[in-house]
Design a protein around this motif. Sequence first.
Motif, PDB file in Angstrom:
ATOM      1  N   UNK A 228      28.635  20.845 -30.894  1.00 29.09           N
ATOM      2  CA  UNK A 228      28.933  22.272 -30.735  1.00 29.09           C
ATOM      3  C   UNK A 228      30.231  22.751 -31.528  1.00 29.09           C
ATOM      4  N   UNK A 229      31.114  21.740 -31.564  1.00 33.00           N
ATOM      5  CA  UNK A 229      32.373  22.024 -32.246  1.00 33.00           C
ATOM      6  C   UNK A 229      31.963  22.292 -33.805  1.00 33.00           C
ATOM      7  N   UNK A 230      31.185  21.410 -34.373  1.00 33.62           N
ATOM      8  CA  UNK A 230      30.825  21.480 -35.727  1.00 33.62           C
ATOM      9  C   UNK A 230      30.384  22.745 -35.960  1.00 33.62           C
ATOM     10  N   UNK A 256      29.044  31.489 -37.136  1.00 36.11           N
ATOM     11  CA  UNK A 256      28.051  31.158 -36.001  1.00 36.11           C
ATOM     12  C   UNK A 256      28.642  31.713 -34.756  1.00 36.11           C
ATOM     13  N   UNK A 257      29.842  31.405 -34.806  1.00 38.17           N
ATOM     14  CA  UNK A 257      30.613  31.657 -33.380  1.00 38.17           C
ATOM     15  C   UNK A 257      30.236  33.151 -32.810  1.00 38.17           C
ATOM     16  N   UNK A 258      30.370  33.886 -33.942  1.00 38.28           N
ATOM     17  CA  UNK A 258      30.008  35.562 -33.418  1.00 38.28           C
ATOM     18  C   UNK A 258      28.627  35.760 -33.812  1.00 38.28           C
ATOM     19  N   UNK A 269      21.980  23.379 -29.969  1.00 44.06           N
ATOM     20  CA  UNK A 269      22.899  21.969 -29.641  1.00 44.06           C
ATOM     21  C   UNK A 269      22.077  21.188 -29.264  1.00 44.06           C
ATOM     22  N   UNK A 270      21.051  21.900 -28.321  1.00 43.86           N
ATOM     23  CA  UNK A 270      19.808  21.014 -27.492  1.00 43.86           C
ATOM     24  C   UNK A 270      18.920  20.403 -28.589  1.00 43.86           C
TER      25      UNK A 270
END
Length: 276
Positions: A228-230, A256-258, A269-270
């Motif tokens: 997730x951090x990556x 990607x955060x926005x 992530x899954x």
Amino acid sequence: MNKRQARHFAIGSTVVATIAFLGLTLDSHRQFNRLTNGDKITAQVTRGKDVWHANNCINCHTLFGEGAYYAPDLTKITKLRGQAYLTAYMKDPSKFYDETRHRRLMPKQDISDTDIAALIAFLDWVSNVDNQGWPPRPLLVTGATFPGTDAPAATPPAARAATSGDNPIALGERLFRSATPACTACHSTAPGVNMAGPSLAGLVGRSAALLAGASYRGKATDVDGYIRESVLAPSAHVVPGPMYSADGQSFMPTTYAKDLSPEQLTQLVAYLSSLK
């Protein structure tokens, strides 16, 4: 149909075709500014176009499918690669591949920083032109023929329903291929196939080993957190190698955060966490 009728038909058809052609031409001119973002053509964009021509980029690359076809089409390159990557690449392409192994022949052009920025601005303007899907099958920057980078073959509706639905891994894989930019533009899921980003084959095992070692610089405490951090903060821990970063900043997009909702991020992530 006699000769007179045939003549009238030919004349009428010509008139109708001419009217249709003129109408479509006028409609195209009416939409040019909107379709091409004409109002976004700045002095820097114009300079970038001049740099493109001065360095004969079109002798190898294509735009909108037009060019030499020796190297990849760059119509959407800024959607696939960020400014940091493109800047570093144009400064010294040799750092990004082993010429004896990859057989790529991108020359070092010795373009100034100002002209590199202008060229990227031009390519970014190009990438935002509404080309309405043309070319229909653009050349990808990397990997269309690499295992793990091509789109999966179509599956029958019944099989697709059984494997997707609300399955977060299946939905995450779809995001992996369809997010903007698509993860497949830089990452392969095939072992040893490193592109603009490292291969994600065996991601879980490598992530666990990284977290257990002393070289990790991020804040994650488990594999899911690291993945997730990556995605959200790619420079929290920079993977070594000139292909992946410069001056401590990862080349991976920070958008990607926005662009992804919390639910989409969980699905992505899954899927990535399933790459054992």
